[in-house]
Design an enzyme around this catalytic site. Structure first.
Site, PDB file in Angstrom:
ATOM      1  N   SER A   1     -26.150  45.575 -20.731  1.00 11.07           N
ATOM      2  CA  SER A   1     -26.162  44.485 -19.754  1.00 11.07           C
ATOM      3  C   SER A   1     -26.201  44.908 -18.298  1.00 11.07           C
ATOM      4  CB  SER A   1     -24.953  43.580 -19.980  1.00 11.07           C
ATOM      5  OG  SER A   1     -25.092  42.870 -21.187  1.00 11.07           O
TER       6      SER A   1
ATOM      7  N   LYS B   1     -20.540  40.046 -10.792  1.00 12.12           N
ATOM      8  CA  LYS B   1     -20.905  39.231 -11.944  1.00 12.12           C
ATOM      9  C   LYS B   1     -19.797  38.226 -12.237  1.00 12.12           C
ATOM     10  CE  LYS B   1     -22.422  40.104 -16.763  1.00 12.12           C
ATOM     11  NZ  LYS B   1     -22.702  41.198 -17.716  1.00 12.12           N
TER      12      LYS B   1
ATOM     13  N   SER C   1     -26.981  41.143 -19.648  1.00 12.82           N
ATOM     14  CA  SER C   1     -26.444  39.883 -19.190  1.00 12.82           C
ATOM     15  C   SER C   1     -26.131  39.837 -17.696  1.00 12.82           C
ATOM     16  CB  SER C   1     -25.175  39.553 -19.980  1.00 12.82           C
ATOM     17  OG  SER C   1     -24.158  40.518 -19.770  1.00 12.82           O
TER      18      SER C   1
END
Length: 441
Positions: A178, A79, A154
């Protein structure tokens, strides 16, 4: 068999047996990423030279019989809030455009030392402050089950990179859901670790007292191996995992309210399969959950705005207005209210531990909704607010109570079942998860 759809564990076993060459494996994933029509929506940037160099080193170790672990030579995505030395890390925000850290995040450095191959960085919700995965500032990755829907956030690109066969595993972060929401909405496994278990050094923060690092994977075994790689230790022993005699508690407070049809069906069907496999399932209302949820608006937003206020207010027009509004809502929280909320939450955490001590894990639907339509989220403000709050509702319980949690696919598309374990009980939770995974088929 196409390597891109194998589990990370099976790829590692193939490397160990000499059937898979790490450089060829890395090239297969890099080629797939370059060719995929949605690659630019999934990847913030690829790191092909780093991947090739790390794969070559893994190949040499494999040839010499000195592999560093089960996943030595296996390619994963990261990420875009994990610092990468000499490579931009922008956390899905124009506020951080051009930010290039000097060194890797500690978990990335540890995983690299253990032999994992870094394929690149994946897109995410802006500064990690949304469970939807919608990001008009950088990119909104696709959902594997619905091209018109958001993928969950996210860690949106993390889930997409794995679900579309562009990585063997993905590393994300989880502050309010997330890792688990995008894992559930893309039919993956996802592990939320206990706050404090994995280092946050070099991880762009959202709310540091809730931020956690965790893997998205194709299997529970992969989750266990990736967790071990992130902290540089031996993986949990999952052998002999069974549901015989396991005691599960279905959380009735908040978590089952307003379930949409598909998540409700997926959850109840999953419970039936667990019961047939020998698990004992009980149901209980825990009123302290509702009280803790009422504190969330104060706790998350106040810390997030305190961390980002100066950066945000220097250029607020660079932000997606709905994310900007969420951050700014923390600016009106009084210090006394914030401290009182934390004091009460810490007391509620102790009550939770006492009330749930007799069960092996607490069960709940990972999300009460399925992935919402991306275009409608952009044009319908009421829809955006409603869906964003619902997306995060169930997962946030684990963050508020400081638990570890594992989401697994139910067989109903984009509908996961979550197991919440005791703080720092990841090894036990993963053993249970292995048995649950087997029961769910």
């Amino acid at each position: 068999m196409d390597w891109r759809w194998m589990t990370a564990a099976d790829l590692g076993r193939g490397i160990a047996a000499g059937r898979i060459h790490p450089v060829e494996l890395a090239e297969a994933f890099l080629d797939a990423a370059e060719a995929h029509p949605d690659s630019a929506r999934i990847h913030a940037r690829l790191t092909p030279q780093r991947a090739r160099d790390e794969a070559m080193a893994a190949a040499q170790r494999a040839k010499a019989g000195v592999r560093r672990g089960s996943l030595d030579g296996v390619p994963v995505s990261w990420k875009d809030l994990f610092d990468t030395a000499g490579v931009a890390t922008e956390a899905g925000s124009a506020l951080l455009a051009g930010r290039v850290p000097a060194r890797d995040a500690e978990v990335l450095a540890t995983a690299t030392a253990g032999g994992l191959v870094c394929l690149g960085k994946t897109h995410m919700s802006e500064l990690a402050f949304s469970g939807l995965g919608l990001n008009p500032v950088t990119a909104t990755p696709p959902c594997v089950n619905d091209p018109a829907a958001v993928p969950g956030g996210s860690s949106s690109g993390a889930a997409a990179s794995l679900a579309f066969g562009l990585a063997a595993g993905a590393i994300g972060s989880d502050t309010g859901g997330s890792v688990r929401i995008p894992a559930a909405w893309n039919d993956l496994a996802g592990l939320k670790t206990t706050s404090g278990r994995l280092s946050l050094a070099g991880v762009v923060p959202l709310a540091s007292r809730f931020d956690t690092v965790g893997p998205l994977a194709r299997s529970v075994e992969d989750c266990a191996l990736l967790l071990a790689a992130l902290e540089g230790r031996r993986a949990a022993d999952l052998g002999g995992a069974s549901l015989a005699g396991a005691r599960f508690l279905v959380l009735e407070t908040v978590a089952l309210d307003n379930l949409r049809e598909a998540p409700a069906r997926g959850f109840e069907e999953a419970l039936a399969r667990l019961a047939r496999a020998g698990a004992r399932i009980e149901r209980l209302a825990l009123p302290e959950v509702a009280e803790a949820m009422a504190l969330a608006g104060v706790l998350f937003t106040a810390e997030a705005y305190a961390i980002w206020r100066e950066v945000i207010e220097a250029a607020p027009k660079l932000m997606f207005p709905r994310i900007l509004e969420r951050f700014r809502s923390g600016g009106g929280v009084a210090a006394t209210d914030y401290l009182a909320a934390w004091r009460r939450l810490e007391a509620l955490r102790q009550i939770w531990l006492q009330r749930t001590a007799g069960w092996d894990a607490v069960l709940l639907p990972t999300s009460p909704i399925v992935p919402p339509n991306a275009q409608r989220l952009m044009t319908d403000e009421e829809y955006y607010v409603t869906e964003n709050l619902l997306a995060l509702r169930n997962t946030r319980i684990g963050n508020l109570f400081g638990l570890c949690a594992l989401t697994l696919p139910t067989g109903q598309p984009s509908c996961g079942i979550s197991l919440m374990g005791h703080p720092f009980g990841e090894d036990r939770l993963l053993r249970l998860g292995m048995a649950v995974e087997r029961a769910l088929g």
